[in-house]
Design a protein around this motif. Structure first.
Motif, PDB file in Angstrom:
ATOM      1  N   ASP A   1       1.573  17.033 -19.036  1.00 10.30           N
ATOM      2  CA  ASP A   1       0.387  16.391 -19.621  1.00 10.30           C
ATOM      3  C   ASP A   1       0.254  15.044 -18.926  1.00 10.30           C
ATOM      4  N   GLN A   2      -0.553  14.134 -19.465  1.00  6.09           N
ATOM      5  CA  GLN A   2      -0.800  12.897 -18.711  1.00  6.09           C
ATOM      6  C   GLN A   2      -0.181  11.666 -19.367  1.00  6.09           C
ATOM      7  N   SER A   3       0.809  11.899 -20.235  1.00  2.00           N
ATOM      8  CA  SER A   3       1.440  10.765 -20.945  1.00  2.00           C
ATOM      9  C   SER A   3       2.101   9.790 -19.987  1.00  2.00           C
ATOM     10  N   ASP A   4       2.720  10.332 -18.922  1.00  2.00           N
ATOM     11  CA  ASP A   4       3.452   9.451 -18.007  1.00  2.00           C
ATOM     12  C   ASP A   4       2.515   8.477 -17.304  1.00  2.00           C
ATOM     13  N   VAL A   5       1.416   8.999 -16.775  1.00  4.89           N
ATOM     14  CA  VAL A   5       0.480   8.144 -16.037  1.00  4.89           C
ATOM     15  C   VAL A   5      -0.190   7.147 -16.976  1.00  4.89           C
ATOM     16  N   MET A   6      -0.522   7.629 -18.184  1.00  5.18           N
ATOM     17  CA  MET A   6      -1.208   6.732 -19.125  1.00  5.18           C
ATOM     18  C   MET A   6      -0.309   5.555 -19.516  1.00  5.18           C
ATOM     19  N   SER A   7       1.001   5.769 -19.462  1.00  5.59           N
ATOM     20  CA  SER A   7       1.915   4.660 -19.767  1.00  5.59           C
ATOM     21  C   SER A   7       1.948   3.630 -18.648  1.00  5.59           C
ATOM     22  N   GLU A   8       1.376   3.987 -17.501  1.00  2.00           N
ATOM     23  CA  GLU A   8       1.360   3.047 -16.364  1.00  2.00           C
ATOM     24  C   GLU A   8      -0.029   2.474 -16.132  1.00  2.00           C
ATOM     25  N   ARG A   9      -0.934   2.651 -17.096  1.00  2.91           N
ATOM     26  CA  ARG A   9      -2.317   2.304 -16.768  1.00  2.91           C
ATOM     27  C   ARG A   9      -2.559   0.813 -16.603  1.00  2.91           C
ATOM     28  N   ASP A  10      -1.646  -0.008 -17.062  1.00  8.47           N
ATOM     29  CA  ASP A  10      -1.816  -1.457 -16.864  1.00  8.47           C
ATOM     30  C   ASP A  10      -0.966  -1.986 -15.716  1.00  8.47           C
TER      31      ASP A  10
ATOM     32  N   PRO B   1       0.794  -1.237   0.000  1.00  7.58           N
ATOM     33  CA  PRO B   1       0.000   0.000   0.000  1.00  7.58           C
ATOM     34  C   PRO B   1       0.830   1.293   0.000  1.00  7.58           C
ATOM     35  N   ILE B   2       1.675   1.429  -0.993  1.00 11.32           N
ATOM     36  CA  ILE B   2       2.507   2.632  -1.135  1.00 11.32           C
ATOM     37  C   ILE B   2       1.640   3.743  -1.734  1.00 11.32           C
ATOM     38  N   VAL B   3       1.857   4.970  -1.304  1.00 10.49           N
ATOM     39  CA  VAL B   3       1.172   6.092  -1.952  1.00 10.49           C
ATOM     40  C   VAL B   3       2.209   6.914  -2.717  1.00 10.49           C
ATOM     41  N   MET B   4       1.882   7.194  -3.971  1.00 12.93           N
ATOM     42  CA  MET B   4       2.801   7.952  -4.828  1.00 12.93           C
ATOM     43  C   MET B   4       2.042   9.105  -5.472  1.00 12.93           C
ATOM     44  N   ALA B   5       2.560  10.319  -5.273  1.00 10.69           N
ATOM     45  CA  ALA B   5       1.982  11.474  -5.963  1.00 10.69           C
ATOM     46  C   ALA B   5       2.732  11.645  -7.278  1.00 10.69           C
ATOM     47  N   VAL B   6       1.998  11.732  -8.362  1.00 11.66           N
ATOM     48  CA  VAL B   6       2.627  11.936  -9.670  1.00 11.66           C
ATOM     49  C   VAL B   6       2.237  13.318 -10.174  1.00 11.66           C
ATOM     50  N   ALA B   7       3.232  14.218 -10.262  1.00 12.90           N
ATOM     51  CA  ALA B   7       2.990  15.569 -10.789  1.00 12.90           C
ATOM     52  C   ALA B   7       3.096  15.455 -12.303  1.00 12.90           C
ATOM     53  N   THR B   8       2.012  15.033 -12.927  1.00  8.23           N
ATOM     54  CA  THR B   8       2.045  14.536 -14.299  1.00  8.23           C
ATOM     55  C   THR B   8       2.763  15.452 -15.284  1.00  8.23           C
ATOM     56  N   ARG B   9       3.615  14.825 -16.075  1.00  5.92           N
ATOM     57  CA  ARG B   9       4.449  15.548 -17.050  1.00  5.92           C
ATOM     58  C   ARG B   9       4.611  14.657 -18.275  1.00  5.92           C
ATOM     59  N   THR B  10       4.889  15.284 -19.388  1.00  7.44           N
ATOM     60  CA  THR B  10       5.013  14.525 -20.624  1.00  7.44           C
ATOM     61  C   THR B  10       6.279  13.679 -20.634  1.00  7.44           C
ATOM     62  N   LEU B  11       6.375  12.811 -21.639  1.00  9.18           N
ATOM     63  CA  LEU B  11       7.557  11.952 -21.796  1.00  9.18           C
ATOM     64  C   LEU B  11       8.369  12.415 -23.007  1.00  9.18           C
ATOM     65  N   SER B  12       9.665  12.317 -22.902  1.00  7.66           N
ATOM     66  CA  SER B  12      10.557  12.645 -24.027  1.00  7.66           C
ATOM     67  C   SER B  12      10.469  11.532 -25.065  1.00  7.66           C
ATOM     68  N   ALA B  13      10.886  11.781 -26.336  1.00  4.87           N
ATOM     69  CA  ALA B  13      11.382  12.988 -26.922  1.00  4.87           C
ATOM     70  C   ALA B  13      10.257  13.644 -27.715  1.00  4.87           C
ATOM     71  N   PRO B  14      10.329  14.958 -28.048  1.00  8.70           N
ATOM     72  CA  PRO B  14      11.410  15.843 -27.652  1.00  8.70           C
ATOM     73  C   PRO B  14      11.393  16.095 -26.146  1.00  8.70           C
ATOM     74  N   LEU B  15      12.555  16.443 -25.632  1.00 11.45           N
ATOM     75  CA  LEU B  15      12.681  16.722 -24.218  1.00 11.45           C
ATOM     76  C   LEU B  15      11.755  17.873 -23.838  1.00 11.45           C
ATOM     77  N   SER B  16      11.005  17.692 -22.779  1.00  7.79           N
ATOM     78  CA  SER B  16      10.111  18.742 -22.305  1.00  7.79           C
ATOM     79  C   SER B  16       9.886  18.515 -20.828  1.00  7.79           C
ATOM     80  N   ILE B  17       9.812  19.600 -20.089  1.00 11.12           N
ATOM     81  CA  ILE B  17       9.546  19.433 -18.655  1.00 11.12           C
ATOM     82  C   ILE B  17       8.090  19.700 -18.330  1.00 11.12           C
ATOM     83  N   TRP B  18       7.255  20.008 -19.347  1.00 10.96           N
ATOM     84  CA  TRP B  18       5.918  20.521 -19.069  1.00 10.96           C
ATOM     85  C   TRP B  18       4.891  19.401 -18.908  1.00 10.96           C
TER      86      TRP B  18
END
Ligand code: SF4
Ligand code: SF4
Lengths: 93, 391
Positions: B120-129, B101-118
């Motif tokens: 969106d929800q790409s990171d979380v969607m890649s973990e949906r399974d 039961p770990i709790v993780m806050a994800v300050a959602t950000r896009t995935l590279s490339a291109p490199l970007s720090i801004w």
């Protein structure tokens, strides 16, 4: 043995008995077995140190013997023995 | 009644974690999650929080430490996003497979490339399974409240799953909002100390993470799958109990102006705030438009979504993530699939935008609704479209 269903299997595959891997005889994976010649063996114990499965033990005479219940037949002992005392033999032979 | 405070949302998240009296935090800083873990390290250093703060050399190690500490029975928190979450991926799956039961806050950000720090929800969607309970917050108050609730949900013996709490990077993590912060006494009275049902203990030995042969693996996976599906009633129960105690009620799926709505915008996260304004504007102009926000994304709330959308003609699903050359925005394709066998269902129009921190303004939501309605009226519904892109 009756296998558990998804309802009866342990939560998250937790194993509650300590050391129960002993019950799993991995020796039947083997296709070749190590055989030692007493005449060549100097009882140095190098095979015992190298065996990745801890399948070698020292017997009453001080020789290093193989526990075939767990020896997987990798051949490391035969390779490491400096005295050529261990030979790998096909299980079919 | 909590104390209304002007506070940065990341700091409010850390304050909530502090109030939850976590035992272990293992994290590696990454923009835009940084303020969350920075503030927590201060809380520990200054003695406001009696916890181990483990400074790790990567996110892979962060999640590995969390797995270890949670397995030992410690209340455990981490936070990451983007490349950090991607680097964690291997262990993310292990945490849920081991039911920690770990709790993780994800300050959602896009995935590279291109490199970007801004954001969106790409990171979380890649973990949906990955088998984590996945919750999206819409504003600062929700981040604070859902952080507290995440521990209670995760640690419930009927649950025992890790929780990923998503807050939009920058658009939520870096804004200052008035947030009602509850007191330590109230939070701790509501969230009792964690007592692990199963834990690594030298006096009471057990093994976690054992090897499973093909004749066991599928049973273990089905058990995990059924267990995660079965968490939704408990999540609702916790939401209700929190509401009864603190006065703020949550739902897995939130409806806004959906009564008799012909078109419904569906989305998750902070941009729903702007969509709400757009709905108000359209309603004022006599258009029957509503908004559905997805708060609990895993377990997927099939019933709640199909019910919320049943009366509409058009559902325009807005994804801030792209499934490259796939079947559309990830949320849209899941909703489309969930609705497939329903008798009463809207046409689903998938719109992908707001990528890498690009704003979606009120007028754009109105345009999206008009575009989706036109697609449905013409009978030519694209699999998906990317909006707000220079042609
Ligand atoms: S390494 Fe060779 S010589 Fe040494 S104990 Fe083993 S079999 Fe005997
Ligand atoms: S063959 Fe491999 S497993 Fe068997 S005794 Fe030798 S070293 Fe050990």
């Amino acid at each position: 043995m009756e296998l558990p269903t998804w309802k009866t299997i342990n939560h998250a595959c937790i194993v509650f008995e300590a050391g129960n891997s002993k019950e799993y005889l991995t020796g039947d994976w083997r296709s070749m077995r190590p055989e030692r010649e007493d005449a060549k063996c100097v009882k140095c114990g190098e095979c015992w140190m190298y065996c990745p499965d801890a399948a070698i033990y020292q017997d009453e005479q001080g020789y290093y013997a193989v526990d075939y219940d767990y020896c997987k037949g990798c051949g490391i002992c035969a390779r490491e023995c400096k005295h050529g005392a261990i030979t790998m033999v096909e299980e079919s032979e | 009644m909590g104390k209304l405070t002007g506070i940065e949302v990341s700091i409010a998240c850390s304050e909530a974690v502090t109030l939850c009296d976590v035992d272990v935090i293992a994290a590696y800083p990454i923009t835009p999650q940084t303020h969350i873990v920075e503030h927590l390290s201060e809380q520990v250093a200054e003695g406001h929080l009696d916890a181990e703060y483990i400074k790790v050399e990567s996110e892979h190690s962060a999640m590995s430490c969390c797995v270890g500490s949670s397995a030992a029975g410690a209340r455990t928190f981490t936070s990451t996003c983007s490349q950090g979450l991607a680097l964690m991926h291997e262990i993310v799956m292990i945490a849920s497979g081991l039911r920690l039961p770990i709790v993780m806050a994800v300050a959602t950000r896009t995935l590279s490339a291109p490199l970007s720090i801004w954001g969106d929800q790409s990171d979380v969607m890649s973990e949906r399974d990955s088998g984590w309970i996945t919750i999206f917050a819409e504003n600062g108050q929700e981040v604070f409240d859902l952080t507290v609730q995440s521990f209670r949900i995760a640690e419930d013996e009927r649950v025992l799953f890790p929780v990923m709490l998503c807050l939009d990077g920058f658009h939520l993590s870096h804004v200052i909002e008035p947030i009602e912060l509850e007191s330590k006494e109230d939070v701790q009275a509501w969230l009792p100390p964690y007592k692990a049902k199963y834990r690594l203990d030298p006096d009471n030995v057990l093994s976690m993470g054992a090897f499973a042969m093909p004749d066991y693996f599928s049973e273990i996976k089905k058990q995990q799958n059924e267990a995660l599906r079965g968490t939704l009633p408990v999540i609702k129960e916790v939401f209700k109990d929190f509401g009864d105690r603190f006065g703020r009620y949550y739902e897995p799926v939130t409806r806004y102006q959906t009564e008799e709505a012909e078109t419904i915008i569906v989305m998750a996260g902070a941009f729903a705030g702007t969509a709400r304004l757009a709905v108000d504007t359209m309603r004022a102009a006599g258009k029957k438009v509503g908004l559905v926000t997805i708060k609990v994304f895993r377990p997927f709330p099939f019933e709640e979504i199909t019910e919320a959308l049943a009366g509409a003609k058009t559902a325009v699903v807005i994804d801030r993530a792209l499934s490259v050359a796939g079947p559309g925005g990830p949320m849209a394709s899941e909703i489309r699939s969930a609705l497939y066998h329903e008798q009463k269902k809207p046409a689903v129009v998938s719109m992908v935008g707001g990528l890498s921190g690009r704003d979606v303004f009120q007028e754009q939501f109105i345009e999206l609704v008009e575009r989706a309605e036109a697609c449905v009226a013409s009978g030519k519904i694209p699999q998906y479209e990317m909006f707000g892109v220079r042609e």
